[in-house]
Motif scaffolding. Structure first.
Motif, PDB file in Angstrom:
ATOM      1  N   THR A   1       0.847  -1.188   0.000  1.00  0.00           N
ATOM      2  CA  THR A   1       0.000   0.000   0.000  1.00  0.00           C
ATOM      3  C   THR A   1       0.884   1.240   0.000  1.00  0.00           C
ATOM      4  O   THR A   1       2.097   1.154   0.250  1.00  0.00           O
ATOM      5  CB  THR A   1      -0.916   0.044   1.240  1.00  0.00           C
ATOM      6  OG1 THR A   1      -0.087   0.084   2.428  1.00  0.00           O
ATOM      7  CG2 THR A   1      -1.837  -1.168   1.293  1.00  0.00           C
ATOM      8  N   LEU A   2       0.282   2.382  -0.262  1.00  0.00           N
ATOM      9  CA  LEU A   2       1.029   3.646  -0.215  1.00  0.00           C
ATOM     10  C   LEU A   2       1.554   3.889   1.188  1.00  0.00           C
ATOM     11  O   LEU A   2       2.695   4.340   1.374  1.00  0.00           O
ATOM     12  CB  LEU A   2       0.121   4.801  -0.655  1.00  0.00           C
ATOM     13  CG  LEU A   2       0.699   6.217  -0.545  1.00  0.00           C
ATOM     14  CD1 LEU A   2       1.958   6.362  -1.392  1.00  0.00           C
ATOM     15  CD2 LEU A   2      -0.346   7.257  -0.967  1.00  0.00           C
ATOM     16  N   ALA A   3       0.732   3.592   2.198  1.00  0.00           N
ATOM     17  CA  ALA A   3       1.159   3.791   3.584  1.00  0.00           C
ATOM     18  C   ALA A   3       2.405   2.971   3.899  1.00  0.00           C
ATOM     19  O   ALA A   3       3.350   3.456   4.541  1.00  0.00           O
ATOM     20  CB  ALA A   3       0.033   3.413   4.537  1.00  0.00           C
TER      21      ALA A   3
ATOM     22  N   GLU B   1      -6.676   5.440   1.736  1.00  0.00           N
ATOM     23  CA  GLU B   1      -5.986   5.880   0.526  1.00  0.00           C
ATOM     24  C   GLU B   1      -6.722   5.378  -0.714  1.00  0.00           C
ATOM     25  O   GLU B   1      -7.483   4.398  -0.662  1.00  0.00           O
ATOM     26  CB  GLU B   1      -4.538   5.392   0.520  1.00  0.00           C
ATOM     27  CG  GLU B   1      -4.375   3.877   0.601  1.00  0.00           C
ATOM     28  CD  GLU B   1      -2.905   3.468   0.685  1.00  0.00           C
ATOM     29  OE1 GLU B   1      -2.443   2.835  -0.288  1.00  0.00           O
ATOM     30  OE2 GLU B   1      -2.255   3.769   1.706  1.00  0.00           O
ATOM     31  N   LEU B   2      -6.485   6.040  -1.840  1.00  0.00           N
ATOM     32  CA  LEU B   2      -7.040   5.636  -3.135  1.00  0.00           C
ATOM     33  C   LEU B   2      -5.876   5.219  -4.031  1.00  0.00           C
ATOM     34  O   LEU B   2      -5.112   6.073  -4.502  1.00  0.00           O
ATOM     35  CB  LEU B   2      -7.806   6.791  -3.772  1.00  0.00           C
ATOM     36  CG  LEU B   2      -9.196   7.096  -3.209  1.00  0.00           C
ATOM     37  CD1 LEU B   2      -9.739   8.382  -3.814  1.00  0.00           C
ATOM     38  CD2 LEU B   2     -10.146   5.930  -3.472  1.00  0.00           C
TER      39      LEU B   2
ATOM     40  N   LYS C   1      -3.260   9.958  -7.931  1.00  0.00           N
ATOM     41  CA  LYS C   1      -1.869  10.417  -7.897  1.00  0.00           C
ATOM     42  C   LYS C   1      -1.318  10.387  -6.481  1.00  0.00           C
ATOM     43  O   LYS C   1      -0.210   9.893  -6.229  1.00  0.00           O
ATOM     44  CB  LYS C   1      -1.779  11.833  -8.472  1.00  0.00           C
ATOM     45  CG  LYS C   1      -0.361  12.395  -8.534  1.00  0.00           C
ATOM     46  CD  LYS C   1      -0.365  13.781  -9.171  1.00  0.00           C
ATOM     47  CE  LYS C   1       1.053  14.342  -9.252  1.00  0.00           C
ATOM     48  NZ  LYS C   1       1.073  15.692  -9.866  1.00  0.00           N
ATOM     49  N   PHE C   2      -2.064  10.930  -5.534  1.00  0.00           N
ATOM     50  CA  PHE C   2      -1.756  10.822  -4.100  1.00  0.00           C
ATOM     51  C   PHE C   2      -3.004  11.220  -3.345  1.00  0.00           C
ATOM     52  O   PHE C   2      -3.419  12.385  -3.380  1.00  0.00           O
ATOM     53  CB  PHE C   2      -0.590  11.735  -3.688  1.00  0.00           C
ATOM     54  CG  PHE C   2      -0.203  11.586  -2.233  1.00  0.00           C
ATOM     55  CD1 PHE C   2       0.841  10.751  -1.861  1.00  0.00           C
ATOM     56  CD2 PHE C   2      -0.888  12.265  -1.231  1.00  0.00           C
ATOM     57  CE1 PHE C   2       1.203  10.601  -0.512  1.00  0.00           C
ATOM     58  CE2 PHE C   2      -0.542  12.114   0.114  1.00  0.00           C
ATOM     59  CZ  PHE C   2       0.507  11.280   0.457  1.00  0.00           C
ATOM     60  N   PHE C   3      -3.616  10.250  -2.704  1.00  0.00           N
ATOM     61  CA  PHE C   3      -4.803  10.523  -1.902  1.00  0.00           C
ATOM     62  C   PHE C   3      -4.670   9.725  -0.619  1.00  0.00           C
ATOM     63  O   PHE C   3      -4.823   8.501  -0.617  1.00  0.00           O
ATOM     64  CB  PHE C   3      -6.070  10.108  -2.656  1.00  0.00           C
ATOM     65  CG  PHE C   3      -7.349  10.590  -2.017  1.00  0.00           C
ATOM     66  CD1 PHE C   3      -8.002  11.714  -2.495  1.00  0.00           C
ATOM     67  CD2 PHE C   3      -7.896   9.934  -0.922  1.00  0.00           C
ATOM     68  CE1 PHE C   3      -9.188  12.172  -1.922  1.00  0.00           C
ATOM     69  CE2 PHE C   3      -9.067  10.381  -0.327  1.00  0.00           C
ATOM     70  CZ  PHE C   3      -9.716  11.499  -0.823  1.00  0.00           C
ATOM     71  N   MET C   4      -4.314  10.423   0.451  1.00  0.00           N
ATOM     72  CA  MET C   4      -4.110   9.764   1.742  1.00  0.00           C
ATOM     73  C   MET C   4      -4.721  10.612   2.848  1.00  0.00           C
ATOM     74  O   MET C   4      -4.613  11.847   2.838  1.00  0.00           O
ATOM     75  CB  MET C   4      -2.623   9.540   2.030  1.00  0.00           C
ATOM     76  CG  MET C   4      -2.334   9.008   3.426  1.00  0.00           C
ATOM     77  SD  MET C   4      -0.583   8.651   3.724  1.00  0.00           S
ATOM     78  CE  MET C   4      -0.511   7.007   3.042  1.00  0.00           C
ATOM     79  N   ALA C   5      -5.361   9.935   3.779  1.00  0.00           N
ATOM     80  CA  ALA C   5      -5.926  10.620   4.941  1.00  0.00           C
ATOM     81  C   ALA C   5      -5.658   9.781   6.177  1.00  0.00           C
ATOM     82  O   ALA C   5      -5.736   8.543   6.128  1.00  0.00           O
ATOM     83  CB  ALA C   5      -7.424  10.834   4.748  1.00  0.00           C
ATOM     84  N   THR C   6      -5.322  10.444   7.272  1.00  0.00           N
ATOM     85  CA  THR C   6      -4.955   9.744   8.507  1.00  0.00           C
ATOM     86  C   THR C   6      -5.866  10.175   9.649  1.00  0.00           C
ATOM     87  O   THR C   6      -6.144  11.363   9.816  1.00  0.00           O
ATOM     88  CB  THR C   6      -3.492  10.047   8.900  1.00  0.00           C
ATOM     89  OG1 THR C   6      -3.371  11.428   9.256  1.00  0.00           O
ATOM     90  CG2 THR C   6      -2.540   9.743   7.754  1.00  0.00           C
ATOM     91  N   GLN C   7      -6.351   9.183  10.414  1.00  0.00           N
ATOM     92  CA  GLN C   7      -7.149   9.503  11.582  1.00  0.00           C
ATOM     93  C   GLN C   7      -6.296  10.184  12.648  1.00  0.00           C
ATOM     94  O   GLN C   7      -6.779  10.989  13.448  1.00  0.00           O
ATOM     95  CB  GLN C   7      -7.785   8.238  12.153  1.00  0.00           C
ATOM     96  CG  GLN C   7      -8.630   8.455  13.404  1.00  0.00           C
ATOM     97  CD  GLN C   7      -9.796   9.393  13.185  1.00  0.00           C
ATOM     98  OE1 GLN C   7     -10.843   8.991  12.701  1.00  0.00           O
ATOM     99  NE2 GLN C   7      -9.635  10.659  13.533  1.00  0.00           N
ATOM    100  N   PHE C   8      -5.025   9.905  12.653  1.00  0.00           N
ATOM    101  CA  PHE C   8      -4.083  10.502  13.608  1.00  0.00           C
ATOM    102  C   PHE C   8      -3.519  11.814  13.065  1.00  0.00           C
ATOM    103  O   PHE C   8      -3.835  12.236  11.947  1.00  0.00           O
ATOM    104  CB  PHE C   8      -2.957   9.519  13.939  1.00  0.00           C
ATOM    105  CG  PHE C   8      -2.305   8.899  12.731  1.00  0.00           C
ATOM    106  CD1 PHE C   8      -1.327   9.562  12.014  1.00  0.00           C
ATOM    107  CD2 PHE C   8      -2.674   7.625  12.308  1.00  0.00           C
ATOM    108  CE1 PHE C   8      -0.723   8.992  10.900  1.00  0.00           C
ATOM    109  CE2 PHE C   8      -2.085   7.028  11.194  1.00  0.00           C
ATOM    110  CZ  PHE C   8      -1.109   7.711  10.494  1.00  0.00           C
TER     111      PHE C   8
END
Length: 525
Positions: free
Chosen positions: A440-442, A488-489, A493-500
Motif C-alpha cells: 500500500t502507499l502507507a 488511501e485511493l 496520484k496521491f490521496f491519503m488521509a490519517t485519523q491521527f
C-alpha cells in the motif's frame, strides 16, 4: 542538574518559546542532553478545552497531554519527546495542593501560597528534570513579569535560585527593544521590566532583546549598565527570516559561549547538523503551493501542519508555500476552480463541529475528481470517508453523528466515548499503535508494518460500513483492530488521509512520512 529559566517582560508574544527552544538546541549542539518544561499560569488543567480562536493550536504529546504550542517548538528544535508532566499549569498545581490538603498531608497546617504552592512548583520542576535523565532542564515561565497569575511561579524561581549553586541556575529574561520614530532603539521598557524582576528578588543573568534590527553596541552597553549584566550577556534577538535560523543567530551573538561559561560547562561536541539543515532549506530551488482548507482562519491553529510541510520541503529541496482557503467560502459556490487555481495539492486539517464542513467536503471531492494530491488529517480523514461514501457509494445523506442525528452515520462516536460527561482530557489522545498493510502507499511511505502516531478524536469510521466502502475502492491501509487509521485511493496520484495527527511527530531533520509523500507527489507536475 542545571536549570535555565526563561522569563518574559514588557509584552506577551515576544518569542520566549522560540528563545527557549533555540537555547536548548544550542546546548544540544554542544553535546548535552536537554529537557524542557513550559509553565502556563492559566487555571485550566491543560489547553484541551480552550477555543482555537483564543489559544491557537493544541499540541498533543505522546502520553496524550494537550499542551501549548511551545511544547511543539521544544520537541522540534531539540528532537525530544515530552509528556504532560512537562507542561505545568496553575490548575495542575492547585489541584494537587488541594488534594493533599483534603487527604491531610499538611498535618493540620494552614495551607498558603508560600510555602505550600511554591514548594509544589519546585518539587514538580525538580522531579521532572530528574526523571528525564537530562543534563540541563529548560524552564519557560509563561506570561509577562507583573502578571498576577505568574507571581507564585516567579517566587518559586526566586527560591530555587537561592537554593541551587550559582553555576547550576541561569535566568534568561526576554524583553522588547522597540524603535522610535527617529529609528533609535529604546531601552527604557527593558529597564522597567528588569526593575520589576528585581522587585521580586530576581536578577537576570542574560537579557535577550527582541527587536526588528540587530541591537547596536550602544544599546547593549546601555542595557548592560542599567540592568547590571555584562555586555556579553546582552543578546540581540532581531527578526529572523525563519525560526529555524534563530539558534544560529543566537550562537553568533555569543549566547553559546556565555551560557557555557556561566554554567561551567565545556563542549562535548560541536554538531553542525542543524546548520546543515538550515543551509539545505536556504538552497531549495523549487516552489510548490498547497491549499489548506481551514475552518478557523487563524494560522497558529495549524502551526504544526505548516512546520511538517516545511520539514518535507527541506528534505525534498523545495519551498512549500501555503494558500489559505476558508471552508465556509467554498459552501457558497459550485465552481471551486478559482480557489485552487495554481495549487499543487489540497490539505484538510483537524477540527471540530459542523461549521464549514460542507466546504471541506467539496474541497476533498475536487481533489479526488481532479487527481490533485490530497492529504487529510483527523477531521480531514473522516470527511474524506464521508465524501467517498456520498459520491461514490451513492449515500447522499452520509454524515457524522458529530454533525447530525439524522442520515447515514459513516462516522460515529467511539464506543468508549458514549458515557463520557467531562470534556477535558477524555478524547482518544496520544500515541497509539497501528498496523500497516503491505503493498500500500502507507507501507511504501513508512517502510514498516507497525507504526505509532498521536491522536486527538472522539469519532471513528463506522465499523459496519468498512467492507462496503472498501468494495468500492477506498483502501483502509492501516488499522488498530477494527479502528481505521489510514485511508488511501490506489488509482489516485496521491490521496491519503490519517485519523491521527502525523504533524506532531515531524521533525526538521526527520519529516513525517505522510507529509513527505504528499510533498513529493506535489512536485511531480
Amino acid at each position: 542538574m542545571k536549570y535555565v529559566v526563561v522569563t518574559g517582560g514588557v509584552m506577551s508574544g515576544l518569542g520566549k518559546g522560540i528563545t527557549a527552544a533555540s537555547t536548548g538546541r544550542i546546548l544540544k549542539n554542544k553535546g548535552y542532553n536537554v529537557t524542557a518544561i513550559k509553565i502556563d499560569p492559566y487555571i485550566n488543567i491543560d489547553a484541551g478545552t480552550m477555543s482555537p480562536f483564543q489559544h491557537g493550536e493544541v499540541y498533543v504529546l505522546k502520553d496524550g497531554g494537550e499542551a501549548d504550542i511551545d511544547l511543539g517548538h521544544y520537541e522540534r528544535f531539540m528532537d525530544i519527546n515530552l509528556t504532560s508532566d512537562h507542561n505545568i499549569t496553575t490548575g495542575k498545581i492547585y489541584k494537587t495542593v488541594i488534594e493533599k490538603e483534603r487527604r491531610g498531608d499538611y498535618l493540620g497546617k494552614t495551607v498558603q501560597i508560600i510555602p505550600h504552592v511554591t514548594n509544589e512548583i519546585k518539587e514538580r520542576i525538580r522531579r521532572i528534570a530528574r526523571e528525564s535523565g537530562a543534563d540541563i532542564c529548560l524552564v519557560e515561565v509563561g506570561g509577562t513579569v507583573g502578571d498576577i497569575e505568574s507571581m507564585p511561579f516567579l517566587e518559586a524561581v526566586r527560591q530555587m535560585n537561592a537554593e541551587e549553586k550559582e553555576e547550576d541556575f541561569t535566568l534568561i529574561h526576554v524583553t522588547l527593544v522597540p524603535i522610535d520614530t527617529m529609528d533609535e532603539q529604546k531601552t527604557k521598557p527593558t529597564q522597567h521590566s528588569v526593575k520589576e524582576l528585581r522587585e521580586l528578588g530576581i536578577q537576570p543573568d542574560i537579557i535577550v532583546g527582541r527587536c526588528k534590527k540587530p541591537l547596536q553596541k550602544s544599546t547593549k552597553s546601555k542595557i548592560s549598565l542599567f540592568c547590571d549584566v555584562p555586555e556579553a550577556a546582552v543578546i540581540s534577538a532581531h527578526d529572523s527570516e525563519d525560526i529555524y535560523k534563530v539558534p544560529i543567530q543566537l550562537e553568533q551573538e555569543g549566547m553559546a559561549d556565555y551560557l557555557m561559561k556561566r554554567m561551567g560547562l565545556a563542549p562535548r561536541e560541536d554538531s553542525q547538523s542543524w546548520n546543515a539543515m538550515v543551509q539545505k532549506m536556504d538552497d531549495a530551488d523549487r516552489n510548490i503551493t498547497v491549499a489548506i482548507v481551514s475552518k478557523y482562519g487563524i494560522e497558529d491553529v495549524y502551526l504544526s501542519v505548516k512546520e511538517a510541510l516545511k520539514h518535507a520541503g527541506i528534505a525534498t529541496g523545495c519551498t512549500v508555500k501555503v494558500q489559505w482557503v476558508e471552508s465556509e467560502d467554498l459552501e457558497k459556490t459550485e465552481d471551486l476552480s478559482p480557489f485552487f487555481k495554481g495549487v499543487d495539492g489540497i490539505l484538510v486539517p483537524g477540527g471540530f463541529g459542523v461549521r464549514g464542513i460542507e466546504g471541506n467536503i467539496k474541497a476533498i471531492r475536487y481533489a479526488r475528481e481532479n487527481n490533485l494530491p490530497y492529504l487529510g488529517l483527523c477531521l480531514g480523514f473522516q470527511l474524506a470517508v464521508i465524501e467517498f461514501t456520498r459520491n461514490v457509494l451513492g449515500y447522499a445523506n452520509a454524515t457524522s453523528s458529530e454533525f447530525s442525528a439524522q442520515g447515514t452515520h459513516v462516522i460515529d462516536l467511539l464506543p468508549e466515548q458514549k458515557d463520557v460527561t467531562h470534556m477535558g482530557g477524555t478524547m482518544r489522545l496520544g500515541e497509539h499503535p497501528a498496523w500497516v498493510k503491505e503493498n500500500t502507499l502507507a507501507h511504501k511511505l513508512y517502510g514498516v508494518t507497525k507504526i505509532c502516531e498521536r491522536h486527538r478524536h472522539r469519532y471513528e469510521v463506522n465499523p459496519d460500513m468498512i467492507d462496503e466502502i472498501e468494495a468500492h475502492g477506498l483502501v483502509f491501509s492501516s488499522k488498530n483492530d477494527n479502528r481505521m487509521e489510514i485511508a488511501e485511493l490506489p488509482a489516485h496520484k496521491f490521496f491519503m488521509a490519517t485519523q491521527f495527527h502525523p504533524e506532531f511527530k515531524s521533525r526538521p531533520e526527520r519529516p513525517s512520512p505522510p507529509f513527505l509523500g504528499f510533498v513529493k507527489a506535489m512536485l511531480q507536475k
